[in-house]
Write a protein that holds these residues in place. Structure first.
Motif, PDB file in Angstrom:
ATOM      1  N   VAL A 146      -8.329  -3.854   2.919  1.00 23.35           N
ATOM      2  CA  VAL A 146      -9.052  -2.583   2.863  1.00 23.35           C
ATOM      3  C   VAL A 146      -8.169  -1.379   3.204  1.00 23.35           C
ATOM      4  O   VAL A 146      -8.327  -0.304   2.611  1.00 23.35           O
ATOM      5  CB  VAL A 146     -10.302  -2.623   3.771  1.00 23.35           C
ATOM      6  N   THR A 147      -7.232  -1.522   4.147  1.00 20.77           N
ATOM      7  CA  THR A 147      -6.399  -0.363   4.485  1.00 20.77           C
ATOM      8  C   THR A 147      -5.520   0.055   3.309  1.00 20.77           C
ATOM      9  O   THR A 147      -5.270   1.246   3.109  1.00 20.77           O
ATOM     10  CB  THR A 147      -5.521  -0.634   5.725  1.00 20.77           C
ATOM     11  N   ALA A 148      -5.059  -0.904   2.519  1.00 16.61           N
ATOM     12  CA  ALA A 148      -4.255  -0.576   1.342  1.00 16.61           C
ATOM     13  C   ALA A 148      -5.103   0.100   0.271  1.00 16.61           C
ATOM     14  O   ALA A 148      -4.648   1.043  -0.396  1.00 16.61           O
ATOM     15  CB  ALA A 148      -3.597  -1.834   0.786  1.00 16.61           C
ATOM     16  N   PHE A 149      -6.337  -0.368   0.097  1.00 15.46           N
ATOM     17  CA  PHE A 149      -7.230   0.269  -0.873  1.00 15.46           C
ATOM     18  C   PHE A 149      -7.520   1.717  -0.460  1.00 15.46           C
ATOM     19  O   PHE A 149      -7.478   2.637  -1.275  1.00 15.46           O
ATOM     20  CB  PHE A 149      -8.548  -0.496  -0.983  1.00 15.46           C
ATOM     21  N   GLU A 150      -7.835   1.898   0.811  1.00 19.64           N
ATOM     22  CA  GLU A 150      -8.144   3.246   1.302  1.00 19.64           C
ATOM     23  C   GLU A 150      -6.932   4.167   1.185  1.00 19.64           C
ATOM     24  O   GLU A 150      -7.063   5.337   0.781  1.00 19.64           O
ATOM     25  CB  GLU A 150      -8.619   3.175   2.754  1.00 19.64           C
ATOM     26  N   LEU A 151      -5.763   3.654   1.541  1.00 17.11           N
ATOM     27  CA  LEU A 151      -4.550   4.456   1.460  1.00 17.11           C
ATOM     28  C   LEU A 151      -4.294   4.902   0.026  1.00 17.11           C
ATOM     29  O   LEU A 151      -4.000   6.074  -0.231  1.00 17.11           O
ATOM     30  CB  LEU A 151      -3.360   3.651   1.995  1.00 17.11           C
ATOM     31  N   THR A 152      -4.421   3.988  -0.917  1.00 18.19           N
ATOM     32  CA  THR A 152      -4.187   4.324  -2.322  1.00 18.19           C
ATOM     33  C   THR A 152      -5.168   5.380  -2.802  1.00 18.19           C
ATOM     34  O   THR A 152      -4.784   6.351  -3.473  1.00 18.19           O
ATOM     35  CB  THR A 152      -4.310   3.076  -3.207  1.00 18.19           C
ATOM     36  N   ALA A 153      -6.450   5.194  -2.473  1.00 21.87           N
ATOM     37  CA  ALA A 153      -7.472   6.146  -2.912  1.00 21.87           C
ATOM     38  C   ALA A 153      -7.207   7.536  -2.355  1.00 21.87           C
ATOM     39  O   ALA A 153      -7.403   8.545  -3.048  1.00 21.87           O
ATOM     40  CB  ALA A 153      -8.853   5.644  -2.490  1.00 21.87           C
ATOM     41  N   ARG A 154      -6.731   7.621  -1.118  1.00 20.95           N
ATOM     42  CA  ARG A 154      -6.477   8.926  -0.512  1.00 20.95           C
ATOM     43  C   ARG A 154      -5.189   9.551  -1.046  1.00 20.95           C
ATOM     44  O   ARG A 154      -5.125  10.754  -1.269  1.00 20.95           O
ATOM     45  CB  ARG A 154      -6.429   8.784   1.010  1.00 20.95           C
ATOM     46  N   LEU A 155      -4.172   8.737  -1.265  1.00 23.21           N
ATOM     47  CA  LEU A 155      -2.912   9.278  -1.757  1.00 23.21           C
ATOM     48  C   LEU A 155      -3.043   9.820  -3.171  1.00 23.21           C
ATOM     49  O   LEU A 155      -2.398  10.813  -3.527  1.00 23.21           O
ATOM     50  CB  LEU A 155      -1.822   8.197  -1.725  1.00 23.21           C
ATOM     51  N   ARG A 156      -3.859   9.208  -3.980  1.00 30.81           N
ATOM     52  CA  ARG A 156      -3.934   9.667  -5.363  1.00 30.81           C
ATOM     53  C   ARG A 156      -4.686  10.990  -5.510  1.00 30.81           C
ATOM     54  O   ARG A 156      -4.656  11.584  -6.578  1.00 30.81           O
ATOM     55  CB  ARG A 156      -4.520   8.587  -6.269  1.00 30.81           C
ATOM     56  N   ARG A 157      -5.335  11.432  -4.440  1.00 30.59           N
ATOM     57  CA  ARG A 157      -5.895  12.782  -4.458  1.00 30.59           C
ATOM     58  C   ARG A 157      -4.785  13.815  -4.430  1.00 30.59           C
ATOM     59  O   ARG A 157      -4.955  14.945  -4.887  1.00 30.59           O
ATOM     60  CB  ARG A 157      -6.818  12.982  -3.252  1.00 30.59           C
ATOM     61  N   THR A 158      -3.643  13.431  -3.872  1.00 33.07           N
ATOM     62  CA  THR A 158      -2.474  14.309  -3.813  1.00 33.07           C
ATOM     63  C   THR A 158      -1.576  14.107  -5.024  1.00 33.07           C
ATOM     64  O   THR A 158      -1.086  15.063  -5.620  1.00 33.07           O
ATOM     65  CB  THR A 158      -1.676  14.047  -2.527  1.00 33.07           C
ATOM     66  N   ARG A 159      -1.362  12.826  -5.384  1.00 29.86           N
ATOM     67  CA  ARG A 159      -0.555  12.487  -6.553  1.00 29.86           C
ATOM     68  C   ARG A 159      -1.239  11.374  -7.324  1.00 29.86           C
ATOM     69  O   ARG A 159      -1.431  10.269  -6.799  1.00 29.86           O
ATOM     70  CB  ARG A 159       0.850  12.048  -6.135  1.00 29.86           C
ATOM     71  N   ALA A 160      -1.590  11.659  -8.567  1.00 29.61           N
ATOM     72  CA  ALA A 160      -2.306  10.670  -9.382  1.00 29.61           C
ATOM     73  C   ALA A 160      -1.467   9.424  -9.638  1.00 29.61           C
ATOM     74  O   ALA A 160      -2.011   8.350  -9.931  1.00 29.61           O
ATOM     75  CB  ALA A 160      -2.729  11.297 -10.707  1.00 29.61           C
ATOM     76  N   ASP A 161      -0.134   9.555  -9.514  1.00 30.49           N
ATOM     77  CA  ASP A 161       0.756   8.425  -9.778  1.00 30.49           C
ATOM     78  C   ASP A 161       1.095   7.630  -8.524  1.00 30.49           C
ATOM     79  O   ASP A 161       1.982   6.767  -8.552  1.00 30.49           O
ATOM     80  CB  ASP A 161       2.037   8.901 -10.458  1.00 30.49           C
ATOM     81  N   ALA A 162       0.405   7.888  -7.430  1.00 33.21           N
ATOM     82  CA  ALA A 162       0.660   7.154  -6.185  1.00 33.21           C
ATOM     83  C   ALA A 162       0.405   5.662  -6.374  1.00 33.21           C
ATOM     84  O   ALA A 162      -0.538   5.255  -7.059  1.00 33.21           O
ATOM     85  CB  ALA A 162      -0.225   7.692  -5.071  1.00 33.21           C
ATOM     86  N   GLU A 163       1.243   4.867  -5.732  1.00 37.74           N
ATOM     87  CA  GLU A 163       1.122   3.407  -5.798  1.00 37.74           C
ATOM     88  C   GLU A 163       1.326   2.828  -4.407  1.00 37.74           C
ATOM     89  O   GLU A 163       2.173   3.308  -3.653  1.00 37.74           O
ATOM     90  CB  GLU A 163       2.153   2.828  -6.769  1.00 37.74           C
ATOM     91  N   VAL A 164       0.565   1.788  -4.078  1.00 39.28           N
ATOM     92  CA  VAL A 164       0.674   1.130  -2.776  1.00 39.28           C
ATOM     93  C   VAL A 164       0.925  -0.360  -2.976  1.00 39.28           C
ATOM     94  O   VAL A 164       0.288  -1.011  -3.814  1.00 39.28           O
ATOM     95  CB  VAL A 164      -0.590   1.350  -1.929  1.00 39.28           C
ATOM     96  N   ARG A 165       1.849  -0.891  -2.191  1.00 44.28           N
ATOM     97  CA  ARG A 165       2.141  -2.323  -2.174  1.00 44.28           C
ATOM     98  C   ARG A 165       1.828  -2.838  -0.776  1.00 44.28           C
ATOM     99  O   ARG A 165       2.447  -2.411   0.213  1.00 44.28           O
ATOM    100  CB  ARG A 165       3.614  -2.554  -2.495  1.00 44.28           C
TER     101      ARG A 165
END
Length: 276
Positions: free
Chosen positions: A50-69
């Motif tokens: 869940v923390t990775a999902f939340e991080l990705t969702a929040r980062l893509r508000r800043t950059r649509a190309d954000a990616e989390v591993r």
């Protein structure tokens, strides 16, 4: 996939919104915003993805190309996160189906394919179970995997994400900044963060150490600003931080960050008298 990940499995405690304060910090960082490849690693994400999902969702508000591993040493946790990801892709969760997120087995060596180097590595609640003497080596090992202008964010928070602190570490493994992040509503004293200091500092909260002096001054100014509680905890914290700066503490940032309950200083201001 790493055959022998470096490190030990975390205790695995994971909670929804537990790392929201840290997510916000990463999203605002220059390392992420200016990255050629906005890849962020969530190292030691725990028993749930869940923390990775939340991080990705929040980062893509800043950059649509954000990616989390997301990386975990325990293969069972990777399998659990992959199963959760399948639910996301199927549209059976609140998260967007097209989140650019994936999971793999890995530790401090931060294994990534094709020679990719992350803009940010986040390692929250990972080093608490280690000895203080292990911290500098862990920082260096993780930091060597960063992009040239990347950032390692390592720290600790409570189970519901209301009290947190972390250290920003440069690609060469040297610490750069220290941040406290607190939920101001209902806060009795800022020094509650003493229980959630990063491993490099948690045993240094004793007289004679810089972190002890900071928390002592922080509580004192918080008490002095008690009359401002009439106008809300945010105004009280703003006054507290302003007073610290007037006393000579090298407080970074400005009121925008302070309003969030954040206090950031150069690492040198809180560094152990002898340590990382």
């Amino acid at each position: 996939m790493a055959s022998s990940p470096l490190g030990r499995p975390t205790r695995g405690t994971t909670g929804t919104n537990r790392l929201r304060r840290n997510d916000r910090w990463i999203a605002a960082s220059a390392a992420f915003r200016r990255a050629d490849d906005p890849l962020v690693v969530d190292l030691g994400y725990g028993a749930s993805g869940v923390t990775a999902f939340e991080l990705t969702a929040r980062l893509r508000r800043t950059r649509a190309d954000a990616e989390v591993r997301g990386l975990e040493i325990d293969p069972v946790r990777v399998a659990t996160a992959d199963a959760q990801l399948a639910e996301v892709r199927a549209g059976r969760t609140p998260f967007p189906r097209d989140l650019r997120v994936s999971f793999a087995r890995g530790g401090f060596e931060v294994p990534l394919a094709d020679g990719r180097r992350p803009a940010v590595i986040r390692a929250m609640n990972v080093l608490r179970q280690y000895d203080e003497e292990d911290v500098a080596a862990a920082w260096r090992t993780m930091a060597t995997r960063l992009a040239p202008d990347g950032l390692l964010v390592e720290g600790t928070c409570d189970e519901i994400g209301r009290v947190a602190s972390w250290v920003d570490v440069r690609p060469d493994g040297s610490p750069l900044r220290f941040t406290i992040s607190l939920r101001l509503a209902g806060l009795e004293h800022p020094s509650i963060v003493a229980e959630r200091l990063p491993k490099a500092l948690i045993h240094r909260n004793v007289p004679g150490e810089r972190i002890h002096a900071l928390l002592t001054d922080l509580d004192r100014e918080w008490d002095r600003a008690a009359s401002l509680s009439t106008f809300g905890a945010t105004q009280r914290f703003l006054a507290t931080v302003s007073a610290l700066r007037e006393q000579g503490w090298p407080v970074l940032g400005g009121r925008t960050r302070w309003r969030l309950g954040e206090l950031t200083l150069p690492w040198e201001a809180v560094a152990p008298v002898a340590g990382p």
